[in-house]
Design a protein around this motif. Structure first.
Motif, mmCIF file in Angstrom:
data_model
loop_
_atom_site.group_PDB
_atom_site.id
_atom_site.type_symbol
_atom_site.label_atom_id
_atom_site.label_comp_id
_atom_site.label_asym_id
_atom_site.label_seq_id
_atom_site.Cartn_x
_atom_site.Cartn_y
_atom_site.Cartn_z
ATOM 1 N N ARG A 56 -3.433 -52.773 -72.865
ATOM 2 C CA ARG A 56 -4.657 -52.860 -72.064
ATOM 3 C C ARG A 56 -4.480 -52.021 -70.793
ATOM 4 N N PRO A 57 -5.601 -51.604 -70.154
ATOM 5 C CA PRO A 57 -5.480 -50.753 -68.957
ATOM 6 C C PRO A 57 -4.511 -51.316 -67.912
ATOM 7 N N ASN A 58 -4.579 -52.624 -67.678
ATOM 8 C CA ASN A 58 -3.738 -53.197 -66.622
ATOM 9 C C ASN A 58 -2.269 -53.339 -67.029
ATOM 10 N N GLN A 59 -1.949 -53.025 -68.287
ATOM 11 C CA GLN A 59 -0.547 -53.085 -68.720
ATOM 12 C C GLN A 59 0.090 -51.691 -68.722
ATOM 13 N N ARG A 60 -0.681 -50.678 -68.331
ATOM 14 C CA ARG A 60 -0.204 -49.302 -68.520
ATOM 15 C C ARG A 60 0.504 -48.716 -67.306
ATOM 16 N N ASN A 61 0.458 -49.431 -66.192
ATOM 17 C CA ASN A 61 1.104 -48.938 -64.977
ATOM 18 C C ASN A 61 0.493 -47.613 -64.508
ATOM 19 N N ILE A 62 -0.835 -47.615 -64.502
ATOM 20 C CA ILE A 62 -1.598 -46.430 -64.146
ATOM 21 C C ILE A 62 -2.526 -46.780 -62.994
ATOM 22 N N GLY A 63 -2.676 -45.861 -62.041
ATOM 23 C CA GLY A 63 -3.651 -46.045 -60.961
ATOM 24 C C GLY A 63 -4.828 -45.126 -61.228
ATOM 25 N N MET A 64 -6.025 -45.612 -60.930
ATOM 26 C CA MET A 64 -7.203 -44.797 -61.262
ATOM 27 C C MET A 64 -8.155 -44.730 -60.074
ATOM 28 N N VAL A 65 -8.691 -43.534 -59.840
ATOM 29 C CA VAL A 65 -9.708 -43.342 -58.797
ATOM 30 C C VAL A 65 -10.935 -42.720 -59.470
ATOM 31 N N PHE A 66 -12.104 -43.298 -59.178
ATOM 32 C CA PHE A 66 -13.342 -42.861 -59.825
ATOM 33 C C PHE A 66 -14.177 -42.037 -58.853
ATOM 34 N N GLN A 67 -15.213 -41.412 -59.418
ATOM 35 C CA GLN A 67 -16.123 -40.618 -58.580
ATOM 36 C C GLN A 67 -16.871 -41.497 -57.585
ATOM 37 N N SER A 68 -17.438 -42.586 -58.105
ATOM 38 C CA SER A 68 -18.077 -43.547 -57.204
ATOM 39 C C SER A 68 -16.946 -44.451 -56.756
ATOM 40 N N TYR A 69 -16.793 -44.610 -55.460
ATOM 41 C CA TYR A 69 -15.544 -45.141 -54.900
ATOM 42 C C TYR A 69 -15.131 -46.460 -55.528
ATOM 43 N N ALA A 70 -16.100 -47.233 -55.994
ATOM 44 C CA ALA A 70 -15.801 -48.470 -56.714
ATOM 45 C C ALA A 70 -14.934 -49.440 -55.913
ATOM 46 N N LEU A 71 -15.127 -49.448 -54.600
ATOM 47 C CA LEU A 71 -14.422 -50.459 -53.787
ATOM 48 C C LEU A 71 -15.165 -51.780 -53.925
ATOM 49 N N PHE A 72 -14.457 -52.881 -53.751
ATOM 50 C CA PHE A 72 -15.121 -54.183 -53.772
ATOM 51 C C PHE A 72 -15.873 -54.331 -52.454
ATOM 52 N N PRO A 73 -17.229 -54.426 -52.510
ATOM 53 C CA PRO A 73 -18.011 -54.376 -51.272
ATOM 54 C C PRO A 73 -17.807 -55.598 -50.375
ATOM 55 N N ASN A 74 -17.416 -56.713 -50.999
ATOM 56 C CA ASN A 74 -17.275 -57.952 -50.225
ATOM 57 C C ASN A 74 -15.863 -58.159 -49.696
ATOM 58 N N LEU A 75 -14.977 -57.191 -49.959
ATOM 59 C CA LEU A 75 -13.608 -57.282 -49.439
ATOM 60 C C LEU A 75 -13.400 -56.230 -48.360
ATOM 61 N N THR A 76 -12.562 -56.550 -47.376
ATOM 62 C CA THR A 76 -12.255 -55.563 -46.334
ATOM 63 C C THR A 76 -11.392 -54.456 -46.939
ATOM 64 N N VAL A 77 -11.201 -53.404 -46.149
ATOM 65 C CA VAL A 77 -10.328 -52.302 -46.562
ATOM 66 C C VAL A 77 -8.939 -52.837 -46.922
ATOM 67 N N GLY A 78 -8.394 -53.662 -46.055
ATOM 68 C CA GLY A 78 -7.061 -54.227 -46.297
ATOM 69 C C GLY A 78 -7.037 -55.039 -47.589
ATOM 70 N N GLN A 79 -8.065 -55.860 -47.795
ATOM 71 C CA GLN A 79 -8.109 -56.691 -49.011
ATOM 72 C C GLN A 79 -8.294 -55.839 -50.260
ATOM 73 N N ASN A 80 -9.071 -54.754 -50.139
ATOM 74 C CA ASN A 80 -9.215 -53.832 -51.266
ATOM 75 C C ASN A 80 -7.871 -53.238 -51.651
ATOM 76 N N VAL A 81 -7.131 -52.758 -50.645
ATOM 77 C CA VAL A 81 -5.847 -52.114 -50.924
ATOM 78 C C VAL A 81 -4.848 -53.141 -51.478
ATOM 79 N N ALA B 39 -18.838 -36.559 -55.087
ATOM 80 C CA ALA B 39 -19.959 -37.180 -54.367
ATOM 81 C C ALA B 39 -19.920 -36.860 -52.864
ATOM 82 N N LEU B 40 -18.927 -36.099 -52.437
ATOM 83 C CA LEU B 40 -18.755 -35.857 -50.991
ATOM 84 C C LEU B 40 -19.297 -34.488 -50.599
ATOM 85 N N ASP B 41 -19.564 -34.308 -49.294
ATOM 86 C CA ASP B 41 -20.087 -32.991 -48.917
ATOM 87 C C ASP B 41 -18.969 -31.960 -48.802
ATOM 88 N N ALA B 42 -19.388 -30.678 -48.807
ATOM 89 C CA ALA B 42 -18.460 -29.566 -49.047
ATOM 90 C C ALA B 42 -17.242 -29.556 -48.117
#
Ligand code: ATP
Length: 351
Positions: A71-96, A163-166
């Motif tokens: 499964r994805p969480n068993q693969r030891n892989i980190g992923m970053v998407f185009q849409s930042y996909a941060l948890f909106p209800n968690l702070t930056v620290g809690q997200n990390v 999604a970011l400017d130039a």
């Protein structure tokens, strides 16, 4: 055996095959880009490595371990998407901290790691903010920190800057690459932006219709494109038709002028490619082939002037640097341009 091995990977959605016989060996610490136009299969290939899609056939191994059934969480892989996909209800620290928390890390470790990650992305003071209080570039940095906090073996990024400017895109390119090098983490980066791929990658995989057309360093991809598609997709390219006069030495008739490529060529007609920067206005050292004709288009861009000239039935685009001493040529003006026959790329039979 390389660190990440993808062998004979295939993916079909129903009757439609979107990835064909894709194989790639990635060394530990390498930064690889999948580059290609929309729909070429780069995201699907990345998602198979991540575990979000199941391959129809083929193997994916990381560090000698077949991961296809994990499964994805068993693969030891980190992923970053185009849409930042941060948890909106968690702070930056809690997200990390999120992945570490799920993995059951101690509070002390989480606190130290979050501080280290926020330092690394240059946002040490923003742990208490919420995603909506950050700029797009900051959110994407936090997404990177969140992906890296669990110390994955492989980092996958899917168009993270599109999604970011130039201006931010250009500065984040350098930042992502610097962090990747510092950590020495094996990385696959999906993009349709050739400049991004050229500037960031150790090697680029140029994808076209579900296949890898060419795998090579940015220098190889740009200077010795393996296919007509790669030549046209990566970088600007003039194409000209030429008649081969002597296949042995590569003597051709090009826009009414003879040129010798010093390479064996097929007999008959060929299509040749020439990068705009390989054409000079007027004589230039080392550029022995001179073509004469008329300017048909002038595009003043400030630092450079982009010109098009009709030369013996062919139209070539090329750039010249602006100098305040000399006015740019005008449409209709007679000009001569020079090029080196060895810079001509053999693109294939006539289009
Ligand atoms: P883009 O940059 O537009 O995402 P891409 O190169 O990443 O393009 P993919 O997203 O991998 O391309 O898509 C490759 C092909 O597979 C496309 O034709 C797409 O329509 C198709 N495809 C992708 N996901 C699915 C799906 N879940 N079901 C059916 N077809 C799909």
């Amino acid at each position: 055996m390389s660190f990440l091995n993808i062998s004979n990977l295939e993916k079909s959605f129903g009757p439609t095959r979107v990835v064909h016989d894709f194989s790639l060996a990635v060394e530990q610490g390498e930064f690889i880009s999948f580059l290609g136009p929309s729909g070429c299969g780069k995201t699907t290939t990345l998602r198979m490595v991540a575990g979000f899609e199941t391959p129809t056939a083929g193997r994916i191994e990381i560090d000698g371990r077949d991961i296809v059934r994990l499964r994805p969480n068993q693969r030891n892989i980190g992923m970053v998407f185009q849409s930042y996909a941060l948890f909106p209800n968690l702070t930056v620290g809690q997200n990390v901290a999120f992945g570490l928390k799920v993995a059951g890390a101690s509070r002390a470790l989480i606190r130290a790691r979050v501080a280290e990650m926020l330092e690394m992305i240059g946002l040490p003071d923003l742990a208490g903010r919420y995603p909506f209080q950050l700029s797009g570039g900051q959110q994407q940095r936090v997404a990177l920190a969140r992906a890296l906090a669990v110390r994955p073996q492989v980092l996958l990024l899917d168009e993270p800057l599109s999604a970011l400017d130039a201006k931010i895109r250009v500065s984040l390119r350098a930042e992502i690459r610097a962090i990747q090098k510092k950590l020495g983490i094996t990385t696959i980066y999906v993009t349709h932006d050739q400049e991004e791929a050229l500037s960031m990658s150790d090697r680029i995989v140029v994808m076209h219709q579900g296949r890898a057309d060419q795998v090579g360093t940015p220098f190889q991809i740009y200077n010795t494109p393996a296919t007509r598609f790669v030549a046209g997709f990566v970088g600007a390219l003039n194409t000209v038709q030429a008649e081969v006069i002597d296949p042995g030495t590569g003597r051709v008739l090009l826009a009414g002028t003879e040129a010798v490529l010093d390479r064996a060529l097929p007999a008959g007609q060929v299509t040749l490619g020439l990068r705009p920067e390989m054409v000079s206005l007027g004589p230039a050292p080392g550029r022995e082939t001179v073509l004469r004709g008329r300017v048909v288009e002038v595009d003043f861009l400030g630092a450079v002037i982009r010109l098009k000239a009709e030369l013996g039935g062919e139209v070539l685009a090329f750039d010249t640097f602006n100098t305040s001493q000399k006015a740019p040529p005008r449409v209709g003006e007679e000009v001569s341009v020079s090029l080196a026959a060895r810079d001509l790329l053999v693109i294939g039979p006539p289009a």
